[in-house]
Every structure is written in C-alpha cells, then in structure tokens.
Design an enzyme around this catalytic site. Structure first.
Site, PDB file in Angstrom:
ATOM      1  CB  SER A   7      -0.921   0.026   1.222  1.00 38.41           C
ATOM      2  OG  SER A   7      -1.814  -1.045   1.183  1.00 38.41           O
ATOM      3  CD  GLU A   8       2.317   3.772   3.854  1.00 44.40           C
ATOM      4  OE1 GLU A   8       2.599   4.741   3.130  1.00 44.40           O
ATOM      5  OE2 GLU A   8       1.631   3.894   4.887  1.00 44.40           O
ATOM      6  CB  SER A   9       6.772   1.842  -1.076  1.00 42.04           C
ATOM      7  OG  SER A   9       7.008   0.472  -0.756  1.00 42.04           O
TER       8      SER A   9
END
Length: 187
Positions: free
Chosen positions: A59-61
């Site tokens: 989700s983040e990167s």
C-alpha cells in the site's frame, strides 16, 4: 451448426479464463512478495503478522525502496524522518548510514517495530493499528474518545479522514489477499 460451435468455443474460452484466474500462479503474479527474508525476520523479531507487513509495504510503496511521498515519507514502509528518528531512539537501532530509510532491511525493521508498538498501544487490534500507522495514534485515540469511529472494521466509513479510511480499506484488502495466497508458505 455454426452457432453451436461458436457457443461451445466461447464456453471453452470462459472456462479457461475461470481456471486461469483461480490459478495460484496467477495470484502470485498479481500479489508478489519482495524482501521475503527481511519481512519474515522482522515479523518474528517484533511479533507482527508478516501479511500485515506485506500489505503495508504494498500500500505504501509498491515495494519500491526509493519511494518518497509528497509529505516526505521514505522507503518501503513510507516512514516520516521524524518518526524514524524517534523509533531509532526508542528501539535502540544503530543505522550505519545517514540515508538508512532507503535501506530495505532497515526500513522494514523500523516500520515493523513501529507496527508492533502501535499493536501494543491498541491491544492487538489490527484495524486500529493500521489507522494509527496512517493518521497517527493521537488522531485515532481522538476519534475513539469523541466516538467519531468505534474502531471496528465494519464501521470504516465513520473514519473522519478519507485518506485514512481508504488506506485502512486498502491495507485490509491486501492483507486478506496475501494471507489467502501465501498462508501455507509463510508459516
């Protein structure tokens, strides 16, 4: 006669697509694991579900270690430099380089330590932990105290920040996917 063959051909193609979609190889291609050893090591050390770590990283990167957000969060787990500094002090990490948040192993360990900290703070509640990872534990506590959100998965729509609401939904979705695909391999 041609119509019957055409219908049979379409049916065979649809069956093939159905079988392909349900193939473990297709699911693994759609939901790859990168940095598996680092994730499993951090998971064991800090007692955090490896599928949660995977979902956060996805989700983040999107598994890009050099990713930097518009707000300045860095690396695989998108950690803000000030938060990282606090974690390094609290956990006793000793980074060997100045730009340690770009190092996948260090980033995963720092981010997983923080997830462990948040899980303890929210008595193991994964949903609240994910919300706090995005919005900060102070915001989540405020929402709970003001009864703006009860902290439950089935009331995610009540989270006051749309960014956090969508983030929690996305992380839970990826968490479920990774668990379903890799549960036998990552135990």
């Amino acid at each position: 006669m041609k119509r019957g063959r055409r219908a049979a051909g379409v049916l065979i193609v649809l069956m093939g697509v159905f079988l392909l979609i349900n193939s473990p190889l297709v699911w693994k291609w759609m939901y790859p694991i990168k940095y598996q050893n680092e994730i499993l090591e951090a998971s064991r050390r800090y007692q955090v579900d490896p599928f949660l770590i995977l979902a956060i990283i996805r989700s983040e990167s999107g598994f890009k270690p050099d990713n930097v957000s518009k707000k300045g969060a860095i690396g695989l787990m998108q950690i803000m430099p000030d938060t990282a500094k606090w974690i390094v002090e609290q956990a006793g990490f000793q980074p060997k380089q100045k730009d340690y948040l770009y190092d996948p192993k260090m980033n995963i360990h720092i981010g997983t330590w923080y997830l462990s900290y948040l899980q303890q703070r929210f008595q193991g509640d994964v949903v609240k932990t994910i919300a706090a990872y995005n919005a900060g534990p102070g915001k989540v506590n405020a929402w709970l105290t003001r009864e703006q959100w009860n902290g439950e998965r089935d009331t995610l729509g009540d989270i006051p920040f749309s960014e956090t609401r969508l983030y929690v939904q996305r992380v839970l979705y990826y968490h479920d996917r990774y668990r379903n695909i890799y549960s036998k391999e990552m135990q």
